[in-house]
Motif scaffolding. Structure first.
Motif, mmCIF file in Angstrom:
data_model
loop_
_atom_site.group_PDB
_atom_site.id
_atom_site.type_symbol
_atom_site.label_atom_id
_atom_site.label_comp_id
_atom_site.label_asym_id
_atom_site.label_seq_id
_atom_site.Cartn_x
_atom_site.Cartn_y
_atom_site.Cartn_z
ATOM 1 N N ASN A 1 10.011 10.218 7.121
ATOM 2 C CA ASN A 1 9.661 8.872 7.560
ATOM 3 C C ASN A 1 8.278 8.538 7.033
ATOM 4 O OD1 ASN A 1 12.000 8.574 9.072
ATOM 5 N ND2 ASN A 1 11.090 9.548 10.852
ATOM 6 N N TYR A 2 8.183 7.544 6.191
ATOM 7 C CA TYR A 2 6.916 7.151 5.612
ATOM 8 C C TYR A 2 6.127 6.270 6.564
ATOM 9 C CZ TYR A 2 8.905 8.959 1.350
ATOM 10 O OH TYR A 2 9.475 9.783 0.416
ATOM 11 N N PHE A 3 4.806 6.413 6.546
ATOM 12 C CA PHE A 3 3.920 5.601 7.375
ATOM 13 C C PHE A 3 3.531 4.333 6.621
ATOM 14 C CE2 PHE A 3 -0.294 4.136 8.476
ATOM 15 C CZ PHE A 3 -0.178 3.984 9.840
ATOM 16 N N ARG A 4 3.541 3.205 7.342
ATOM 17 C CA ARG A 4 3.120 1.937 6.750
ATOM 18 C C ARG A 4 2.310 1.159 7.770
ATOM 19 N NH1 ARG A 4 8.875 1.031 4.337
ATOM 20 N NH2 ARG A 4 8.589 1.989 2.302
ATOM 21 N N SER A 5 1.347 0.420 7.270
ATOM 22 C CA SER A 5 0.592 -0.506 8.114
ATOM 23 C C SER A 5 1.317 -1.854 8.071
ATOM 24 C CB SER A 5 -0.836 -0.645 7.592
ATOM 25 O OG SER A 5 -0.826 -1.299 6.341
ATOM 26 N N PHE B 1 11.099 4.086 9.051
ATOM 27 C CA PHE B 1 9.730 4.438 8.689
ATOM 28 C C PHE B 1 8.853 4.335 9.930
ATOM 29 C CE2 PHE B 1 10.116 -0.090 8.100
ATOM 30 C CZ PHE B 1 8.922 -0.614 8.555
ATOM 31 N N ARG B 2 7.591 4.735 9.793
ATOM 32 C CA ARG B 2 6.637 4.671 10.896
ATOM 33 C C ARG B 2 5.677 3.515 10.663
ATOM 34 N NH1 ARG B 2 3.822 10.110 11.923
ATOM 35 N NH2 ARG B 2 3.112 9.669 9.827
ATOM 36 N N GLY C 1 2.208 1.688 12.067
ATOM 37 C CA GLY C 1 1.043 1.976 12.892
ATOM 38 C C GLY C 1 0.029 0.860 12.851
ATOM 39 N N ILE D 1 1.727 4.276 17.070
ATOM 40 C CA ILE D 1 2.611 4.479 15.922
ATOM 41 C C ILE D 1 4.031 4.426 16.456
ATOM 42 C CG2 ILE D 1 3.443 6.128 14.211
ATOM 43 C CD1 ILE D 1 0.669 6.990 13.710
ATOM 44 N N THR E 1 8.277 4.536 15.379
ATOM 45 C CA THR E 1 9.289 4.883 14.387
ATOM 46 C C THR E 1 10.467 3.948 14.586
ATOM 47 O OG1 THR E 1 8.621 7.199 14.483
ATOM 48 C CG2 THR E 1 10.758 6.735 13.506
ATOM 49 N N GLU F 1 -3.457 8.532 9.711
ATOM 50 C CA GLU F 1 -2.841 7.475 8.913
ATOM 51 C C GLU F 1 -3.267 6.098 9.397
ATOM 52 O OE1 GLU F 1 -0.980 9.780 10.544
ATOM 53 O OE2 GLU F 1 0.269 10.828 9.088
ATOM 54 N N LEU F 2 -3.298 5.936 10.725
ATOM 55 C CA LEU F 2 -3.678 4.662 11.312
ATOM 56 C C LEU F 2 -5.157 4.384 11.053
ATOM 57 C CD1 LEU F 2 -3.195 2.193 13.028
ATOM 58 C CD2 LEU F 2 -3.410 3.616 15.059
#
Length: 149
Positions: free
Chosen positions: A36-40, A55-56, A58, A104, A106, A131-132
């Motif tokens: 799961n990729y992190f995205r803003s 995806f995640r 945050g 965050i 998901t 990440e956030l």
């Protein structure tokens, strides 16, 4: 005799490479659904992921947007200072979940709304996921002290 040894050695090398290729393919196939990729929010609006991609997301829970419906459904907006994404979550929120706090989630982005299946909140007054923190720094929103997360 020498020709037979050389032939066996070549066969062994070919079988080893084939086994390695098969093992690599199986590992890649088994991991493809678990990443799961992190995205803003800014990245989500810029790239617009497909509705079936998990995806995640945050960011900070935007002040004044937390709306608890009857039951366990919650609506709120997540921002990184550059963009805002509406979020819908059905379930029990973490105790430390609040407005103006990092979170965050998901889930999937469908028709302009992020449908979260899991929500994580900060666990003490100093914690913010790396990440956030990086995404908020990139947007110029994060002003906290650089502490280990």
């Amino acid at each position: 005799m020498k020709g037979l040894k050389k032939k066996r050695r070549i066969q062994l090398i070919v079988v080893a490479f084939a086994a390695l290729a098969i093992a690599t393919g199986l590992i890649g196939y088994s991991l493809r659904g678990g990443i799961n990729y992190f995205r803003s929010p800014s990245q989500v609006l810029a790239e617009n992921p497909s509705p079936n991609e998990t995806f995640r997301l945050g960011g900070l829970v935007e002040e004044g947007t937390l709306d608890r419906e009857q039951g366990e459904t919650v609506h709120f907006k997540v921002t990184d200072g550059g963009a805002t994404i509406p979020v819908v979550y059905t379930g029990i929120l973490p105790d430390l979940f609040a407005e103006k706090q990092g979170m965050i989630g998901t889930g999937k982005y469908v028709n302009g709304v992020f449908h979260a299946t899991e929500i994580l909140a900060k666990h003490d007054e100093n914690y913010m996921p790396k990440e956030l923190k990086d995404a908020l720094k990139e947007q110029g929103v994060y002003e906290g002290a650089d502490k280990k997360s």
